[in-house]
Scaffold this active site. Sequence first.
Site, PDB file in Angstrom:
ATOM      1  N   HIS A 174       0.788  -1.239   0.000  1.00 41.81           N
ATOM      2  CA  HIS A 174       0.000   0.000   0.000  1.00 41.81           C
ATOM      3  C   HIS A 174       0.818   1.286   0.000  1.00 41.81           C
ATOM      4  O   HIS A 174       0.256   2.376  -0.099  1.00 41.81           O
ATOM      5  CB  HIS A 174      -0.954   0.032   1.203  1.00 41.81           C
ATOM      6  CG  HIS A 174      -0.265   0.370   2.491  1.00 41.81           C
ATOM      7  ND1 HIS A 174       0.386  -0.550   3.239  1.00 41.81           N
ATOM      8  CD2 HIS A 174      -0.111   1.554   3.143  1.00 41.81           C
ATOM      9  CE1 HIS A 174       0.905   0.026   4.310  1.00 41.81           C
ATOM     10  NE2 HIS A 174       0.619   1.306   4.271  1.00 41.81           N
TER      11      HIS A 174
HETATM   12  C1  UD1 Z   1      -2.137   6.088   5.198  1.00 38.65           C
HETATM   13  C2  UD1 Z   1      -0.851   6.680   5.763  1.00 38.65           C
HETATM   14  C3  UD1 Z   1       0.243   5.616   5.743  1.00 38.65           C
HETATM   15  C4  UD1 Z   1      -0.224   4.350   6.447  1.00 38.65           C
HETATM   16  C5  UD1 Z   1      -1.549   3.884   5.872  1.00 38.65           C
HETATM   17  C6  UD1 Z   1      -2.070   2.713   6.675  1.00 38.65           C
HETATM   18  C7  UD1 Z   1      -0.494   9.063   5.325  1.00 38.65           C
HETATM   19  C8  UD1 Z   1       0.226  10.067   4.492  1.00 38.65           C
HETATM   20  N1  UD1 Z   1      -0.378   7.801   4.933  1.00 38.65           N
HETATM   21  O1  UD1 Z   1      -1.890   5.764   3.848  1.00 38.65           O
HETATM   22  O2  UD1 Z   1       1.392   6.120   6.407  1.00 38.65           O
HETATM   23  O3  UD1 Z   1       0.758   3.349   6.265  1.00 38.65           O
HETATM   24  O4  UD1 Z   1      -2.501   4.952   5.945  1.00 38.65           O
HETATM   25  O5  UD1 Z   1      -2.984   1.948   5.964  1.00 38.65           O
HETATM   26  O6  UD1 Z   1      -1.124   9.430   6.278  1.00 38.65           O
HETATM   27  N2  UD1 Z   1      -9.204   4.939   0.827  1.00 38.65           N
HETATM   28  C9  UD1 Z   1     -10.444   4.373   0.760  1.00 38.65           C
HETATM   29  N3  UD1 Z   1     -11.076   4.083   1.938  1.00 38.65           N
HETATM   30  C10 UD1 Z   1     -10.543   4.322   3.150  1.00 38.65           C
HETATM   31  C11 UD1 Z   1      -9.274   4.927   3.212  1.00 38.65           C
HETATM   32  C12 UD1 Z   1      -8.609   5.221   2.045  1.00 38.65           C
HETATM   33  O7  UD1 Z   1     -10.968   4.109  -0.321  1.00 38.65           O
HETATM   34  O8  UD1 Z   1     -11.177   4.031   4.180  1.00 38.65           O
HETATM   35  C13 UD1 Z   1      -8.480   5.202  -0.434  1.00 38.65           C
HETATM   36  C14 UD1 Z   1      -8.756   6.570  -1.013  1.00 38.65           C
HETATM   37  O9  UD1 Z   1      -8.776   6.444  -2.401  1.00 38.65           O
HETATM   38  C15 UD1 Z   1      -7.527   7.356  -0.615  1.00 38.65           C
HETATM   39  C16 UD1 Z   1      -6.425   6.301  -0.609  1.00 38.65           C
HETATM   40  O10 UD1 Z   1      -7.083   5.106  -0.188  1.00 38.65           O
HETATM   41  O11 UD1 Z   1      -7.235   8.402  -1.494  1.00 38.65           O
HETATM   42  C17 UD1 Z   1      -5.284   6.613   0.315  1.00 38.65           C
HETATM   43  O12 UD1 Z   1      -5.740   6.862   1.652  1.00 38.65           O
HETATM   44  P1  UD1 Z   1      -4.882   7.801   2.630  1.00 38.65           P
HETATM   45  O13 UD1 Z   1      -5.436   7.764   3.974  1.00 38.65           O
HETATM   46  O14 UD1 Z   1      -4.669   9.141   1.994  1.00 38.65           O
HETATM   47  O15 UD1 Z   1      -3.457   7.123   2.603  1.00 38.65           O
HETATM   48  P2  UD1 Z   1      -3.066   5.599   2.834  1.00 38.65           P
HETATM   49  O16 UD1 Z   1      -2.437   5.108   1.573  1.00 38.65           O
HETATM   50  O17 UD1 Z   1      -4.199   4.853   3.390  1.00 38.65           O
HETATM   51  N1  UDP Z   2      -3.908  -5.127   8.941  1.00 38.75           N
HETATM   52  C1  UDP Z   2      -5.206  -5.616   9.098  1.00 38.75           C
HETATM   53  N2  UDP Z   2      -5.893  -5.986   7.978  1.00 38.75           N
HETATM   54  C2  UDP Z   2      -5.354  -5.922   6.728  1.00 38.75           C
HETATM   55  C3  UDP Z   2      -4.029  -5.416   6.594  1.00 38.75           C
HETATM   56  C4  UDP Z   2      -3.349  -5.013   7.722  1.00 38.75           C
HETATM   57  O1  UDP Z   2      -5.715  -5.716  10.218  1.00 38.75           O
HETATM   58  O2  UDP Z   2      -6.033  -6.284   5.763  1.00 38.75           O
HETATM   59  C5  UDP Z   2      -3.180  -4.709  10.152  1.00 38.75           C
HETATM   60  C6  UDP Z   2      -1.831  -5.373  10.297  1.00 38.75           C
HETATM   61  O3  UDP Z   2      -1.952  -6.620  10.941  1.00 38.75           O
HETATM   62  C7  UDP Z   2      -1.076  -4.344  11.109  1.00 38.75           C
HETATM   63  C8  UDP Z   2      -1.634  -3.015  10.610  1.00 38.75           C
HETATM   64  O4  UDP Z   2      -2.893  -3.325  10.025  1.00 38.75           O
HETATM   65  O5  UDP Z   2      -1.381  -4.473  12.477  1.00 38.75           O
HETATM   66  C9  UDP Z   2      -0.720  -2.429   9.604  1.00 38.75           C
HETATM   67  O6  UDP Z   2      -1.368  -1.409   8.936  1.00 38.75           O
HETATM   68  P1  UDP Z   2      -0.931  -0.908   7.480  1.00 38.75           P
HETATM   69  O7  UDP Z   2      -0.169  -1.964   6.783  1.00 38.75           O
HETATM   70  O8  UDP Z   2      -2.152  -0.388   6.848  1.00 38.75           O
HETATM   71  O9  UDP Z   2      -0.037   0.371   7.808  1.00 38.75           O
HETATM   72  P2  UDP Z   2       1.484   0.603   8.241  1.00 38.75           P
HETATM   73  O10 UDP Z   2       1.792  -0.279   9.387  1.00 38.75           O
HETATM   74  O11 UDP Z   2       2.336   0.334   7.036  1.00 38.75           O
HETATM   75  O12 UDP Z   2       1.519   2.046   8.572  1.00 38.75           O
END
Ligand code: UD1
Ligand code: UDP
Length: 364
Positions: A206
């Site tokens: 991601h």
């Molecule tokens: C964010 C964090 C990242 C973290 C990740 C955990 C920032 C800059 N990034 O990244 O550090 O590792 O969360 O998962 O804060 N979207 C949906 N539904 C949701 C949420 C997101 O469809 O509930 C989609 C949207 O298209 C959105 C994209 O995912 O534009 C990215 O979401 P965003 O929260 O901006 O960043 P993440 O990639 O989730």
């Molecule tokens: N996780 C989850 N369901 C998923 C993917 C990840 O519960 O489908 C959990 C995972 O076990 C870990 C956390 O989410 O505890 C990690 O989140 P993510 O990978 O989104 O973000 P990051 O740690 O890279 O910021």
Amino acid sequence: MKIITIVGARPQFIKAAAVSQKIRAIADIREVLLHTGQHYDGNMSDVFFQELDIQPPDYHLGIGSQTHGAQTGKMLAAIEQVLLQENPDWVLVYGDTNSTLAGAIAATKLHIKVAHVEAGLRSFNRRMPEEINRVLTDHAADLLFAPTKAAVNNLQVEGISEKKVHLVGDVMYDAALYYGDKATQKSSILEHLQLTPENYILATIHRAENTDDSSRLQAIFAGLVAVADKIPVVLPLHPRTCSALLRAGLLEDASKSLQIIEPLGYLDMVMLEKNARLIATDSGGVQKEAFFYRVPCMTLREETEWVELVQCGWNQLLSPFDAEIITNRIIDTLTKVTAMETPNGLYGRGMAGEEIVQLLMNYE
Ligand code: UD1
Ligand code: UDP
């Protein structure tokens, strides 16, 4: 004492669950929970509140997905209003997301003390949005809870006063200890997906630098598709990656070979992690969970903040540029049995939540 905990993204719900449990055990502290709404799909947010028994948010800002500036700016303005109304003693922020940064800036400008959980991590890659969020949050914080010795060292190098920094261990390790057995008791994901233990690879992707660069995305998914000729690959798909695959026209083909599923709740995810033969990921949290459950991990990035796992051999960095190299390295690791060091205490003793609460209570 009143603490406002700020969360918004999936990993923060898990981290906050571990600490909130300890906060709630202390009658003298009142915790107010603020959810920015950065993540909002049921399987990216609500499921964690239900499974991890987190109190419903006192404030839900409903900010949603935006560009970095718009998202962080809207959060900042809305958090400020809540802080003015609640006037807490502490604002507690987690990790490195835009929700973390917005919380830290809003509080520090109002002279409210900020505590940062998971302080001091660095990738030294300033193109990552998370790196900017971490550095700025650490420099705004009054109390910095570092999960590892490497994190403490990074803060020292940046000149942050050592009085503010406390090595408490990793709250995700606390969570793994608490929920690991529960996952085995409650999850039926293996049966549901018809997987057998140690006979599949678990993958998650991601990171923006992988999803937003179409050549990297193509290389990663082509690499995993070829691995799936040898062993099943199951991949809970983050919504960001889903959009990117659709944009690049890659989702349909990838779905033919990979077992692509919706994002999972924490207990199902932990169950898949515990039983995987290998984990391939670009997630920060998943890298560590692989180690907690002693599953070899390959990190599809050029660098990691969790350097100690690479040093002891449980984690290998795998540059996400060339499909053939990705496939070969993963297959190689599956077949090669290597002795790996399993040092104790890398991430603390599973007491990070308790130590954080004590340090907040005793702060002078
Ligand atoms: C964010 C964090 C990242 C973290 C990740 C955990 C920032 C800059 N990034 O990244 O550090 O590792 O969360 O998962 O804060 N979207 C949906 N539904 C949701 C949420 C997101 O469809 O509930 C989609 C949207 O298209 C959105 C994209 O995912 O534009 C990215 O979401 P965003 O929260 O901006 O960043 P993440 O990639 O989730
Ligand atoms: N996780 C989850 N369901 C998923 C993917 C990840 O519960 O489908 C959990 C995972 O076990 C870990 C956390 O989410 O505890 C990690 O989140 P993510 O990978 O989104 O973000 P990051 O740690 O890279 O910021």
